[in-house]
Design a protein around this motif. Structure first.
Motif, PDB file in Angstrom:
ATOM      1  N   ILE A  45      -6.293   2.248   8.708  1.00  0.00           N
ATOM      2  CA  ILE A  45      -5.881   1.351   7.624  1.00  0.00           C
ATOM      3  C   ILE A  45      -6.933   1.337   6.519  1.00  0.00           C
ATOM      4  O   ILE A  45      -6.613   1.235   5.334  1.00  0.00           O
ATOM      5  CB  ILE A  45      -5.628  -0.074   8.162  1.00  0.00           C
ATOM      6  N   ASN A  76      -7.294   5.197  -0.035  1.00  0.00           N
ATOM      7  CA  ASN A  76      -6.651   6.365  -0.633  1.00  0.00           C
ATOM      8  C   ASN A  76      -5.638   5.979  -1.701  1.00  0.00           C
ATOM      9  O   ASN A  76      -5.555   6.631  -2.744  1.00  0.00           O
ATOM     10  CB  ASN A  76      -5.963   7.186   0.459  1.00  0.00           C
ATOM     11  N   TRP A  77      -4.860   4.913  -1.455  1.00  0.00           N
ATOM     12  CA  TRP A  77      -3.770   4.567  -2.364  1.00  0.00           C
ATOM     13  C   TRP A  77      -3.917   3.183  -3.012  1.00  0.00           C
ATOM     14  O   TRP A  77      -3.123   2.823  -3.868  1.00  0.00           O
ATOM     15  CB  TRP A  77      -2.428   4.635  -1.633  1.00  0.00           C
ATOM     16  N   GLY A  90       2.054  10.772  10.671  1.00  0.00           N
ATOM     17  CA  GLY A  90       2.667   9.543  10.170  1.00  0.00           C
ATOM     18  C   GLY A  90       4.176   9.505  10.268  1.00  0.00           C
ATOM     19  O   GLY A  90       4.749   8.463  10.568  1.00  0.00           O
ATOM     20  N   VAL A 106      -6.099   4.279   4.465  1.00  0.00           N
ATOM     21  CA  VAL A 106      -4.794   4.107   3.809  1.00  0.00           C
ATOM     22  C   VAL A 106      -4.997   3.315   2.515  1.00  0.00           C
ATOM     23  O   VAL A 106      -4.490   3.682   1.447  1.00  0.00           O
ATOM     24  CB  VAL A 106      -3.803   3.391   4.745  1.00  0.00           C
ATOM     25  N   GLU A 107      -5.768   2.242   2.616  1.00  0.00           N
ATOM     26  CA  GLU A 107      -5.998   1.399   1.438  1.00  0.00           C
ATOM     27  C   GLU A 107      -6.946   2.073   0.445  1.00  0.00           C
ATOM     28  O   GLU A 107      -6.738   2.010  -0.770  1.00  0.00           O
ATOM     29  CB  GLU A 107      -6.529   0.040   1.871  1.00  0.00           C
ATOM     30  N   THR A 112       0.852  -1.185   0.000  1.00  0.00           N
ATOM     31  CA  THR A 112       0.000   0.000   0.000  1.00  0.00           C
ATOM     32  C   THR A 112       0.892   1.240   0.000  1.00  0.00           C
ATOM     33  O   THR A 112       2.102   1.155   0.199  1.00  0.00           O
ATOM     34  CB  THR A 112      -0.935   0.018   1.222  1.00  0.00           C
ATOM     35  N   VAL A 113       0.306   2.386  -0.224  1.00  0.00           N
ATOM     36  CA  VAL A 113       1.006   3.673  -0.263  1.00  0.00           C
ATOM     37  C   VAL A 113       2.217   3.607  -1.203  1.00  0.00           C
ATOM     38  O   VAL A 113       3.367   3.794  -0.788  1.00  0.00           O
ATOM     39  CB  VAL A 113       1.444   4.135   1.142  1.00  0.00           C
ATOM     40  N   PHE A 167      -2.428   9.486  10.383  1.00  0.00           N
ATOM     41  CA  PHE A 167      -1.514   9.047   9.319  1.00  0.00           C
ATOM     42  C   PHE A 167      -0.947  10.226   8.539  1.00  0.00           C
ATOM     43  O   PHE A 167       0.268  10.405   8.479  1.00  0.00           O
ATOM     44  CB  PHE A 167      -2.244   8.092   8.375  1.00  0.00           C
ATOM     45  N   PHE A 197      -7.601   8.820  10.086  1.00  0.00           N
ATOM     46  CA  PHE A 197      -6.594   8.756   9.029  1.00  0.00           C
ATOM     47  C   PHE A 197      -5.940  10.127   8.816  1.00  0.00           C
ATOM     48  O   PHE A 197      -4.713  10.232   8.705  1.00  0.00           O
ATOM     49  CB  PHE A 197      -7.264   8.262   7.745  1.00  0.00           C
ATOM     50  N   PRO A 245       4.259  -0.196   4.537  1.00  0.00           N
ATOM     51  CA  PRO A 245       4.334   1.269   4.597  1.00  0.00           C
ATOM     52  C   PRO A 245       5.067   1.756   5.841  1.00  0.00           C
ATOM     53  O   PRO A 245       5.906   2.661   5.774  1.00  0.00           O
ATOM     54  CB  PRO A 245       2.869   1.717   4.604  1.00  0.00           C
ATOM     55  N   SER A 246       4.774   1.126   6.980  1.00  0.00           N
ATOM     56  CA  SER A 246       5.361   1.583   8.242  1.00  0.00           C
ATOM     57  C   SER A 246       6.865   1.391   8.271  1.00  0.00           C
ATOM     58  O   SER A 246       7.594   2.262   8.772  1.00  0.00           O
ATOM     59  CB  SER A 246       4.716   0.851   9.421  1.00  0.00           C
TER      60      SER A 246
END
Length: 519
Positions: free
Chosen positions: A218, A224-225, A154, A221-222, A57-58, A150, A146, A491-492
């Protein structure tokens, strides 16, 4: 100035690339004969299996990393939003997945999870019409978490309790500190929807019953990207990162386990390899497991803050049993299955309690079934599929004997896939099998007690309370990866690499933190 990075996981490689871009002489030391850490690759009989993470992701984080050039460490930019990924595509090809996951329920129904809001609402109306309004409220709550948790925080390194206290009022206002499953239950009545919108914390080693609701982010996150896959597997991404490191002048040495981090007068001096070679360095970055780094690589007299008592009190994430298998295709696998499949069991809360709290082997299984050859047939010989099924299990604090249990558990896992109708006739079609247990994580990857994701991301091991990326005990020692801030997941760990490189740049006086750029 020389920097040694211990471990070639994606977090370690991310940090190494940024340090090399800063002009440091970077050497990555890897214990194993191949790079990648948890993202290693297993190849056999024409099959290619990613051994670890497969959910990307991202992708803008990768673009940011691959765009880094000499003198351009790119330590401060926010999440870029490029139309395309021109730099990434020089190193690895990413393809979006649709759906992200197919979530299967024991009654034969399924939920296709993707980034399209109308689609999500149609899936909810199909399975749980009573929860359509609840989803809209959840969506807004998750969006706010988010945005703050994030997008705004983030890249924040929480180096002190004060940093956490500054963010705490907002997190409390957003209800982001209550347990995730409790948070989800506020919005959904149907047990299926409660599972669909809480299971994702398991992908980073977190128990939905106990991780804070900040992990509801999360979902966005998913959305969005998106969720992507690297053609050739995650191993192709690792090779792209190694190529990038080489272009910047960095070096990687395989089959070089580190026995000790050298310290004199409270400052790092370098490392000693397993065969006794002394490698001097001005700074050391450990991509190794938290407890392994402090309990095994540092001498007891070189640590105070990370005492034996503190290490012993660390609550570790669960472990995994993973079965890798190649089988003859029948051509209809894509009718019921997708690239990523989550196979839920009848039990949910009690299954999680068995794994995380009771630390016993549950009588039932929940699976994450990865079937990448639906997307990339090159990972298997013609007419075949390469797959793995991942089953959460307790870490080795359970006392389970995996040398004895392993072969039996393999049969149970593959038997379930066949008997439940996910892969009919699987055992007759098998041409290759391999499996790993918590013992692999403990003895091959040096993860304490075989944990698969580092310290469990419960509230009291989050932000400032999670191990820091700059050691409090040893000057010149830095940390990166799943065990440290911000946590586990691809991502992290890439964000962790950027965080750690930024701390090093600030300590070396290369850069000053832009005013207001990070809280």
């Amino acid at each position: 100035m020389r920097a040694i990075v211990i471990g070639s996981g994606i977090g370690g490689l991310s940090a190494a690339i940024r340090l090399a871009a800063m002009g440091l002489d970077v050497l990555v030391l890897e214990k194993l004969p191949d790079p990648g850490g948890r993202a290693r690759v297993h190849r056999a009989e024409g099959f290619t299996f990613d051994m670890g993470p497969t959910v990307i992701t991202v992708p803008s984080l990768l673009e940011d990393l691959f765009a880094t050039g000499p003198g351009e460490p790119r330590l401060y930019p926010d999440f870029p939003d490029w139309e395309g990924l021109p730099y990434t595509e020089r190193y690895v090809k990413l393809v979006p997945l649709d759906p992200f996951y197919r979530i299967h329920f024991p009654d034969g129904t399924h939920f296709d999870y993707k980034d399209d809001r109308d689609h999500l609402l149609s899936e909810i109306r199909r399975l749980a019409p009573e929860d359509e309004a609840g989803y809209l409220r959840f969506e807004e709550a998750a969006r706010r978490i988010f945005q703050r948790g994030f997008l705004e925080l983030g890249f924040t390194h929480f180096g002190s309790l004060l940093d956490l206290l500054r963010a705490a009022p907002d997190l409390l206002r957003l209800d982001a500190v209550r347990p995730l499953f409790s948070f989800v239950k506020k919005y959904f009545q149907n047990p299926k929807m409660r599972r669909v919108f809480s299971f994702e914390s398991l992908l980073i080693g977190g128990n939905p019953l106990s991780v804070p609701a900040i992990y509801a982010m999360i979902h966005f996150v998913e959305r969005n990207w998106g969720v992507h896959f690297a053609l050739g597997g995650t191993g192709a991404l690792v090779q792209g990162l190694i190529r990038k490191l080489g272009e910047l002048g960095g070096e990687i040495r395989l089959r070089t386990p580190v026995r000790r981090i050298l310290v004199r007068g409270g400052r790092v001096q370098g490392v000693v390899s397993e065969d006794g070679e002394v490698l001097k360095a001005d700074l050391v970055v450990s991509n190794a497991d938290y407890l392994h780094t402090y309990a095994e690589l540092l001498a007891p007299e070189d640590r105070f803050w990370h005492s034996d008592l503190r290490l012993k009190r660390t609550r570790l994430s669960m472990s995994l049993f993973v079965a890798y298998f190649g089988f003859r295709a029948e051509g209809d696998e894509g009718k019921r299955l997708r690239h990523h499949n989550v196979l839920l069991s009848e039990r949910y809360e009690e299954l999680l309690k068995d794994i995380f709290q009771r630390k016993v082997l549950p009588p039932d299984m929940a699976h994450y079934l990865h079937l990448p050859t639906l997307t990339d047939p090159s990972l298997a010989p013609p007419g075949h599929h390469a797959a793995y099924t991942l089953v959460p299990v307790p870490h080795n604090g359970s006392g389970l004997d995996w040398k004895e249990l392993g072969p039996e558990y393999l049969e149970r896992a593959l038997g379930y896939l066949e008997e439940a109708g996910y892969l009919p006739g699987l055992r007759e079609r098998l041409v290759y099998t391999h499996f790993i247990t918590p013992d692999y994580f403990q003895w091959t990857l040096n993860s304490h007690l075989g944990n698969a994701f580092g310290p469990e991301p419960v509230l009291w091991q989050t932000a400032s309370l999670r191990p820091h990326n700059r050691s409090e005990d040893v000057k010149g020692l830095y940390l990166v990866g799943a065990s440290y801030q911000p946590g586990a997941g691809l991502p992290s760990v890439m964000m962790s690499g950027k965080m750690t490189a930024r701390l090093i740049a600030e300590d070396l006086g290369f850069f000053k933190k832009p005013k207001g750029a990070f809280t």
